[in-house]
Design a protein around this motif. Sequence first.
Motif, PDB file in Angstrom:
ATOM      1  N   LEU A  79       0.606  -1.137   0.010  1.00 23.17           N
ATOM      2  CA  LEU A  79       0.114  -0.207   0.215  1.00 23.17           C
ATOM      3  C   LEU A  79       0.733   1.792   0.434  1.00 23.17           C
ATOM      4  O   LEU A  79       0.393   2.159  -0.515  1.00 23.17           O
ATOM      5  CB  LEU A  79      -0.851   0.289   1.175  1.00 23.17           C
ATOM      6  N   VAL A 122       0.998   3.837  -3.450  1.00 21.81           N
ATOM      7  CA  VAL A 122       0.450   5.386  -3.029  1.00 21.81           C
ATOM      8  C   VAL A 122       1.087   6.788  -2.936  1.00 21.81           C
ATOM      9  O   VAL A 122       1.513   7.096  -3.875  1.00 21.81           O
ATOM     10  CB  VAL A 122      -0.023   4.979  -1.183  1.00 21.81           C
ATOM     11  N   ILE A 145      -1.309   3.871 -12.222  1.00 22.73           N
ATOM     12  CA  ILE A 145      -0.936   3.040 -11.533  1.00 22.73           C
ATOM     13  C   ILE A 145      -2.014   2.474 -11.219  1.00 22.73           C
ATOM     14  O   ILE A 145      -2.705   2.079 -11.208  1.00 22.73           O
ATOM     15  CB  ILE A 145      -0.355   3.285 -10.068  1.00 22.73           C
ATOM     16  N   GLY A 155      -1.384  -0.265  -8.845  1.00 20.98           N
ATOM     17  CA  GLY A 155      -1.975  -0.329  -6.502  1.00 20.98           C
ATOM     18  C   GLY A 155      -2.344  -1.644  -6.463  1.00 20.98           C
ATOM     19  O   GLY A 155      -1.900  -2.513  -7.446  1.00 20.98           O
ATOM     20  N   PRO A 156      -2.799  -1.728  -4.985  1.00 19.57           N
ATOM     21  CA  PRO A 156      -2.909  -3.173  -4.950  1.00 19.57           C
ATOM     22  C   PRO A 156      -4.004  -3.620  -5.037  1.00 19.57           C
ATOM     23  O   PRO A 156      -3.693  -5.227  -4.225  1.00 19.57           O
ATOM     24  CB  PRO A 156      -2.446  -2.308  -3.397  1.00 19.57           C
ATOM     25  N   TYR A 157      -4.717  -3.772  -5.310  1.00 16.01           N
ATOM     26  CA  TYR A 157      -5.689  -4.523  -5.228  1.00 16.01           C
ATOM     27  C   TYR A 157      -6.417  -5.501  -6.932  1.00 16.01           C
ATOM     28  O   TYR A 157      -7.227  -5.700  -6.738  1.00 16.01           O
ATOM     29  CB  TYR A 157      -6.739  -3.920  -4.623  1.00 16.01           C
ATOM     30  N   TYR A 185     -13.096  -3.861  -1.487  1.00 17.22           N
ATOM     31  CA  TYR A 185     -13.107  -3.882  -2.718  1.00 17.22           C
ATOM     32  C   TYR A 185     -12.274  -5.877  -2.363  1.00 17.22           C
ATOM     33  O   TYR A 185     -12.173  -6.329  -1.402  1.00 17.22           O
ATOM     34  CB  TYR A 185     -10.680  -4.197  -2.800  1.00 17.22           C
ATOM     35  N   TYR A 196     -12.225   5.388  -1.649  1.00 20.20           N
ATOM     36  CA  TYR A 196     -10.788   4.744  -1.316  1.00 20.20           C
ATOM     37  C   TYR A 196     -10.095   5.382  -0.196  1.00 20.20           C
ATOM     38  O   TYR A 196      -9.846   6.643  -0.669  1.00 20.20           O
ATOM     39  CB  TYR A 196     -10.089   4.012  -2.054  1.00 20.20           C
ATOM     40  N   ARG A 220      -8.833   8.351  -1.941  1.00 23.60           N
ATOM     41  CA  ARG A 220      -8.416   8.231  -3.344  1.00 23.60           C
ATOM     42  C   ARG A 220      -9.804   8.697  -3.925  1.00 23.60           C
ATOM     43  O   ARG A 220     -10.510   8.015  -3.740  1.00 23.60           O
ATOM     44  CB  ARG A 220      -7.863   6.693  -4.071  1.00 23.60           C
ATOM     45  N   HIS A 235     -12.554   5.002  -8.523  1.00 17.36           N
ATOM     46  CA  HIS A 235     -11.444   5.022  -9.761  1.00 17.36           C
ATOM     47  C   HIS A 235     -12.651   4.057  -9.899  1.00 17.36           C
ATOM     48  O   HIS A 235     -13.085   2.716  -8.996  1.00 17.36           O
ATOM     49  CB  HIS A 235     -10.397   5.135  -9.854  1.00 17.36           C
ATOM     50  N   HIS A 269     -11.218   0.434 -12.579  1.00 15.36           N
ATOM     51  CA  HIS A 269      -9.195  -0.432 -12.678  1.00 15.36           C
ATOM     52  C   HIS A 269      -9.541  -1.004 -14.091  1.00 15.36           C
ATOM     53  O   HIS A 269     -10.493  -2.038 -13.683  1.00 15.36           O
ATOM     54  CB  HIS A 269      -8.951  -0.927 -11.422  1.00 15.36           C
ATOM     55  N   GLN A 321      -6.380   4.015 -15.107  1.00 15.08           N
ATOM     56  CA  GLN A 321      -8.295   4.020 -13.842  1.00 15.08           C
ATOM     57  C   GLN A 321      -8.629   4.828 -14.751  1.00 15.08           C
ATOM     58  O   GLN A 321      -8.139   6.413 -14.846  1.00 15.08           O
ATOM     59  CB  GLN A 321      -7.534   4.938 -12.449  1.00 15.08           C
ATOM     60  N   ALA A 346      -2.690   9.004  -3.755  1.00 18.84           N
ATOM     61  CA  ALA A 346      -1.875   7.910  -4.783  1.00 18.84           C
ATOM     62  C   ALA A 346      -1.015   9.077  -5.891  1.00 18.84           C
ATOM     63  O   ALA A 346      -0.609   8.744  -7.098  1.00 18.84           O
ATOM     64  CB  ALA A 346      -2.864   7.280  -5.448  1.00 18.84           C
TER      65      ALA A 346
END
Length: 284
Positions: A79, A83, A104, A106-108, A163, A197, A218, A221, A223, A237, A251
Amino acid sequence: MTTSIRPTAAESGAGATARFKTDKSVGAAGTSSDRVDQLAREVIEAVHATIRKHKVTYAEYNAVKAWLIKMGESSEWPLFLDVWIEHVVEQVATENRKGNKGTIEGPYYVPDSPECGSHGVVPMRENEPGTPLTWTGRITSTDGSVIEGAKLELWHADDDGLYSQFASGIPEWNLRGTFTADTEGRFEIRTVRPAPYQIPTDGACGQLISAAGWHAWRPAHLHVKVSAPGHELLTAQLYFPDDVHNDDDIASAVKPELILDPQTSQDGSSQTVSYDFVLDPASA
Ligand code: MBD
Ligand code: FE
């Protein structure tokens, strides 16, 4: 209302860390020791310069040390990096693109989401909360040719900003799906609008945000990853024009080219939007 529970920093962090280790922890074997020497030395020297410039104290050094330890313990490195760092890596990696702007990941992201055809509904719960959104678009190459069979993977947060697979109580593939462009390169996606988020407030990232007096948001958005044989993978995004955090995304991942222009239905209950993608041919 939904029954999902806001995840703790450690819960969502553990999921993002496991995901990263499975998908992307492959190293950079082509990086020479000279380059590692140069990059590592310059990063460390930049920290030294900041310490000298601001006369950082032992108390501050130990606070940072404790914070870094917590970052690991709460599994929040993915994260934190996505970010505050990833947007510059993305900028450098894509600076020669002629087609669509990206941003980007991101982590998900989770690979291999359910197939939804060219025109379809993304997996969602019965009575999924949020404004229904129908998105039509077309995928072409930079020379204008249609890319039949181009793949569009969509993933986004729900109306609570959560998510699937990174918060409990949500079906596994909720609001995650893979669409395939038809013979004209077209697709139509039915989903719901995501909520903004918020970075978890109880972990190391949240601790930094509150200590620095920043906000934790954030903008809402969608993705996407758009891919086709012979073309560069596009990770992007898409954002909504009415979001207050488009101008100060924590981010730093909003670009004007990525802001949608949705139209609201007569009765105000749903929205439609059109957004196309142009992919760059893979460089030889
Ligand atoms: C997100 O949903 C996200 O997209 C990024 C980049 C970082 C944290 C949460
Ligand atoms: Fe996201």
